[in-house]
Design a protein around this motif. Structure first.
Motif, PDB file in Angstrom:
ATOM      1  N   VAL A   1       6.699  -0.953  -2.543  1.00 19.17           N
ATOM      2  CA  VAL A   1       7.515  -1.143  -3.442  1.00 19.17           C
ATOM      3  C   VAL A   1       7.326  -1.878  -4.765  1.00 19.17           C
ATOM      4  CG1 VAL A   1       9.703  -2.874  -3.931  1.00 19.17           C
ATOM      5  CG2 VAL A   1       9.616  -2.263  -1.533  1.00 19.17           C
ATOM      6  N   ARG A   2       7.832  -1.719  -6.207  1.00 17.72           N
ATOM      7  CA  ARG A   2       7.298  -2.010  -7.396  1.00 17.72           C
ATOM      8  C   ARG A   2       8.474  -2.857  -7.875  1.00 17.72           C
ATOM      9  NH1 ARG A   2       2.878   2.522  -8.658  1.00 17.72           N
ATOM     10  NH2 ARG A   2       2.372   0.764  -9.980  1.00 17.72           N
ATOM     11  N   ILE A   3       7.764  -3.587  -8.617  1.00 22.85           N
ATOM     12  CA  ILE A   3       8.911  -4.500  -9.656  1.00 22.85           C
ATOM     13  C   ILE A   3       8.228  -3.989 -10.810  1.00 22.85           C
ATOM     14  CG2 ILE A   3      10.352  -6.091 -10.189  1.00 22.85           C
ATOM     15  CD1 ILE A   3      10.283  -6.882  -6.999  1.00 22.85           C
ATOM     16  N   VAL A   4       9.799  -3.011 -11.903  1.00 23.12           N
ATOM     17  CA  VAL A   4       9.460  -2.833 -13.506  1.00 23.12           C
ATOM     18  C   VAL A   4      10.114  -3.479 -14.421  1.00 23.12           C
ATOM     19  CG1 VAL A   4       7.712  -0.762 -12.281  1.00 23.12           C
ATOM     20  CG2 VAL A   4      10.231  -0.580 -12.867  1.00 23.12           C
ATOM     21  N   ASP A   5       9.506  -3.007 -15.269  1.00 22.29           N
ATOM     22  CA  ASP A   5      10.201  -4.179 -16.483  1.00 22.29           C
ATOM     23  C   ASP A   5      10.889  -2.829 -16.706  1.00 22.29           C
ATOM     24  OD1 ASP A   5       8.994  -2.672 -18.214  1.00 22.29           O
ATOM     25  OD2 ASP A   5       7.752  -4.379 -18.325  1.00 22.29           O
ATOM     26  N   ILE A   6      12.074  -2.983 -17.736  1.00 24.25           N
ATOM     27  CA  ILE A   6      12.284  -2.022 -18.807  1.00 24.25           C
ATOM     28  C   ILE A   6      11.456  -0.786 -19.538  1.00 24.25           C
ATOM     29  CG2 ILE A   6      14.138  -3.443 -19.244  1.00 24.25           C
ATOM     30  CD1 ILE A   6      13.484  -4.157 -21.871  1.00 24.25           C
ATOM     31  N   ASN A   7      10.571  -0.785 -19.829  1.00 25.96           N
ATOM     32  CA  ASN A   7       9.304  -0.286 -20.629  1.00 25.96           C
ATOM     33  C   ASN A   7       9.077   0.490 -19.036  1.00 25.96           C
ATOM     34  OD1 ASN A   7      10.167  -1.036 -22.870  1.00 25.96           O
ATOM     35  ND2 ASN A   7       8.740  -3.172 -22.168  1.00 25.96           N
ATOM     36  N   GLY A   8       8.735   0.707 -17.807  1.00 26.81           N
ATOM     37  CA  GLY A   8       8.606   0.752 -16.595  1.00 26.81           C
ATOM     38  C   GLY A   8       7.313  -0.152 -16.441  1.00 26.81           C
ATOM     39  N   ASP A   9       7.049  -0.928 -16.980  1.00 31.78           N
ATOM     40  CA  ASP A   9       5.711  -1.094 -16.731  1.00 31.78           C
ATOM     41  C   ASP A   9       5.479  -2.288 -15.269  1.00 31.78           C
ATOM     42  OD1 ASP A   9       4.614  -0.221 -18.602  1.00 31.78           O
ATOM     43  OD2 ASP A   9       4.814  -1.416 -19.947  1.00 31.78           O
ATOM     44  N   ASP A  10       4.820  -2.535 -14.550  1.00 30.32           N
ATOM     45  CA  ASP A  10       4.714  -3.158 -12.859  1.00 30.32           C
ATOM     46  C   ASP A  10       5.060  -4.703 -13.962  1.00 30.32           C
ATOM     47  OD1 ASP A  10       3.769  -1.485 -11.278  1.00 30.32           O
ATOM     48  OD2 ASP A  10       2.569  -1.164 -11.601  1.00 30.32           O
ATOM     49  N   VAL A  11       5.899  -5.168 -13.240  1.00 30.46           N
ATOM     50  CA  VAL A  11       6.034  -7.007 -13.241  1.00 30.46           C
ATOM     51  C   VAL A  11       4.633  -7.437 -12.503  1.00 30.46           C
ATOM     52  CG1 VAL A  11       7.886  -8.715 -13.217  1.00 30.46           C
ATOM     53  CG2 VAL A  11       8.699  -6.576 -14.161  1.00 30.46           C
ATOM     54  N   ILE A  12       5.103  -7.608 -11.442  1.00 31.44           N
ATOM     55  CA  ILE A  12       4.309  -7.861 -10.303  1.00 31.44           C
ATOM     56  C   ILE A  12       2.910  -6.824  -9.295  1.00 31.44           C
ATOM     57  CG2 ILE A  12       5.707  -9.548 -10.008  1.00 31.44           C
ATOM     58  CD1 ILE A  12       6.723  -7.701  -6.999  1.00 31.44           C
ATOM     59  N   LYS A  13       2.978  -7.270  -8.851  1.00 34.23           N
ATOM     60  CA  LYS A  13       1.582  -6.336  -7.786  1.00 34.23           C
ATOM     61  C   LYS A  13       2.107  -5.122  -7.083  1.00 34.23           C
ATOM     62  CE  LYS A  13      -2.446  -6.420  -4.806  1.00 34.23           C
ATOM     63  NZ  LYS A  13      -3.541  -7.523  -3.777  1.00 34.23           N
ATOM     64  N   ARG A  14       2.074  -4.213  -6.919  1.00 31.59           N
ATOM     65  CA  ARG A  14       2.492  -2.861  -5.868  1.00 31.59           C
ATOM     66  C   ARG A  14       2.576  -3.590  -4.530  1.00 31.59           C
ATOM     67  NH1 ARG A  14      -0.145   0.835  -2.883  1.00 31.59           N
ATOM     68  NH2 ARG A  14       1.127   2.721  -2.580  1.00 31.59           N
ATOM     69  N   ILE A  15       3.785  -3.689  -3.775  1.00 24.33           N
ATOM     70  CA  ILE A  15       3.929  -3.952  -2.738  1.00 24.33           C
ATOM     71  C   ILE A  15       3.369  -2.584  -2.211  1.00 24.33           C
ATOM     72  CG2 ILE A  15       5.136  -4.737  -0.796  1.00 24.33           C
ATOM     73  CD1 ILE A  15       6.561  -6.277  -3.181  1.00 24.33           C
ATOM     74  N   GLY A  16       2.440  -2.521  -1.546  1.00 27.33           N
ATOM     75  CA  GLY A  16       2.394  -1.965  -0.130  1.00 27.33           C
ATOM     76  C   GLY A  16       1.312  -1.272   0.716  1.00 27.33           C
ATOM     77  N   ASP A  17       1.235  -2.976   0.747  1.00 25.93           N
ATOM     78  CA  ASP A  17      -0.397  -3.204   2.235  1.00 25.93           C
ATOM     79  C   ASP A  17       0.890  -3.964   3.132  1.00 25.93           C
ATOM     80  OD1 ASP A  17      -0.046  -5.137   0.168  1.00 25.93           O
ATOM     81  OD2 ASP A  17      -1.851  -5.758   0.687  1.00 25.93           O
ATOM     82  N   ASP A  18       1.901  -4.448   3.252  1.00 22.32           N
ATOM     83  CA  ASP A  18       3.104  -5.410   3.632  1.00 22.32           C
ATOM     84  C   ASP A  18       3.694  -4.611   3.607  1.00 22.32           C
ATOM     85  OD1 ASP A  18       3.843  -7.381   5.379  1.00 22.32           O
ATOM     86  OD2 ASP A  18       2.479  -8.538   3.796  1.00 22.32           O
ATOM     87  N   TYR A  19       4.092  -4.513   5.012  1.00 20.97           N
ATOM     88  CA  TYR A  19       5.925  -4.259   6.035  1.00 20.97           C
ATOM     89  C   TYR A  19       6.615  -5.157   5.947  1.00 20.97           C
ATOM     90  CZ  TYR A  19       2.288  -0.120   5.110  1.00 20.97           C
ATOM     91  OH  TYR A  19       1.845   1.070   4.165  1.00 20.97           O
ATOM     92  N   SER A  20       5.951  -6.679   5.734  1.00 20.62           N
ATOM     93  CA  SER A  20       7.186  -7.699   6.010  1.00 20.62           C
ATOM     94  C   SER A  20       8.999  -7.907   4.819  1.00 20.62           C
ATOM     95  CB  SER A  20       6.204  -8.972   6.584  1.00 20.62           C
ATOM     96  OG  SER A  20       5.244  -9.481   5.167  1.00 20.62           O
ATOM     97  N   ALA A  21       9.176  -8.585   5.826  1.00 19.61           N
ATOM     98  CA  ALA A  21      10.344  -9.396   4.820  1.00 19.61           C
ATOM     99  C   ALA A  21       9.926 -10.233   3.913  1.00 19.61           C
ATOM    100  CB  ALA A  21      11.873  -9.567   5.514  1.00 19.61           C
ATOM    101  N   LEU A  22       8.902 -11.275   4.499  1.00 20.32           N
ATOM    102  CA  LEU A  22       8.577 -12.493   3.432  1.00 20.32           C
ATOM    103  C   LEU A  22       7.882 -11.848   2.227  1.00 20.32           C
ATOM    104  CD1 LEU A  22       8.339 -14.688   3.207  1.00 20.32           C
ATOM    105  CD2 LEU A  22       6.443 -15.314   4.926  1.00 20.32           C
ATOM    106  N   ARG A  23       7.461 -10.567   2.762  1.00 21.22           N
ATOM    107  CA  ARG A  23       6.220 -10.551   1.023  1.00 21.22           C
ATOM    108  C   ARG A  23       7.054 -10.065   0.062  1.00 21.22           C
ATOM    109  NH1 ARG A  23       1.838  -7.243  -0.094  1.00 21.22           N
ATOM    110  NH2 ARG A  23       1.621  -7.549  -2.141  1.00 21.22           N
TER     111      ARG A  23
END
Length: 324
Positions: A120-142
């Motif tokens: 999961v990646r959360i990006v802004d209107i320019n397509g840039d990451d807003v927060i760190k990429r989520i790729g190492d934790d598959y929990s709902a909490l993360r």
């Protein structure tokens, strides 16, 4: 003037219908996607993000996928309040990492691997990451904490239902304690105010009115809870073997209102009950869908859902369409 209004309404309706056609159907889609209504076109998602001043939440997912991908759909992307958070605070976009065409283009744009576990990646209107990429934790909490962070980065207040969801998801083990007081209605109200109290239940032990408190020991110690209870005129009971709950008295203040007709998690019930007991508004604890249901309530025609589990109550209220 009337014709202009009709034209605008028609235009808006057409726009919404076109948008709906570009999204997935949460009740007829691959299980890896959960119950979220996803856009499938990157440019459309970015354009909508600009229009609504939101960030885009991109799910890079293998569809159909492995057990990790399926579990992510079931365990993370199907909880009703998680779905609400994704759909209302962000523009949801699904990119299949095992397909060609536009999916492959976006995969290359973000240097994401093919045939991979969920990212999961959360990006802004320019397509840039807003927060760190989520790729190492598959929990709902993360995912929930990442959404909270992204909302804060946007300079917005985190909706309270998302905070409560994160609080529930963070609990690994709960503890219980029992307190005697002159009135368990007021006892529940006072104890339910504490941040790490997850649920309260009125009941009896040896004919005395007591409240059973379920709390998160990682955020609230037993000593802190005992001290707070004592300062509010309550007495700790060590012998809880004879405890019997009193369903008609649990969250008494809530049960006197229309809140009893809508699906609520235990922590939502607890916080709403405490607010109502103090004569305060409790609408801010509801998600957008819960708020919509609350405003549409017609007392004698609605089913009381207070004693129904959240999962079953949601399905009932959602006219048989499930989540979780």
């Amino acid at each position: 003037m009337k014709s202009k209004i009709q034209f605008v309404l028609c235009l808006l309706l057409t726009s919404n219908l076109l948008l709906a056609q570009k999204t997935t159907d949460p009740y007829n889609q691959n299980e890896e996607l959960g119950k979220v209504r996803w856009l499938r076109d990157y440019d459309t998602a970015i354009a909508l993000a600009k229009k609504e001043n939101k960030d885009v939440l991109i799910l890079f997912q293998e569809v159909p996928g492995c057990s990790t991908c399926r579990n992510y759909g079931h365990n993370v992307l199907s909880h009703p309040l998680m779905v609400e958070a994704i759909e209302n605070s962000f523009i949801p976009l699904a990119v299949f990492n095992n397909k060609g065409g536009k999916d492959a283009e976006i995969l290359r744009k973000y240097s994401e691997p093919s045939w991979n576990n969920p990212v999961v990646r959360i990006v802004d209107i320019n397509g840039d990451d807003v927060i760190k990429r989520i790729g190492d934790d598959y929990s709902a909490l993360r995912l929930c904490k990442s959404m909270q962070q992204a909302i804060e980065e946007k300079g917005r207040e985190i909706p309270e239902y998302i905070n409560l969801l994160a609080q529930e998801l963070s609990v690994k083990k709960v503890h219980k304690a029992y307190y005697k007081m002159s009135c368990f209605w007021s006892g529940e109200k006072e104890l339910g105010k504490l941040t790490d109290v997850l649920n309260t239940k009125s009941g009896f032990i040896d004919y005395s009115e007591v409240v059973e408190v379920t709390y998160n020991p990682r955020g609230l110690t037993k000593k802190e809870l005992d001290t707070y209870a004592k300062s509010n005129g309550m007495t700790l009971i060590d012998n809880q073997q004879s405890y019997q709950s009193s369903s008609k008295d649990i969250h008494y203040y809530l049960q006197q209102t229309n809140f009893k007709y809508i699906p609520l998690t235990k922590i939502q019930q607890t916080k709403i009950n405490s607010a109502l007991g103090d004569g305060k508004s409790a609408l801010h604890f509801l998600s957008p869908t819960q708020l919509k249901w609350f405003k549409a309530i017609k007392n004698n025609r609605d089913e009381v859902l207070f004693h129904v589990s959240f999962a079953k109550a949601w399905i009932k209220k959602n006219k048989g369409k499930g989540a979780i």
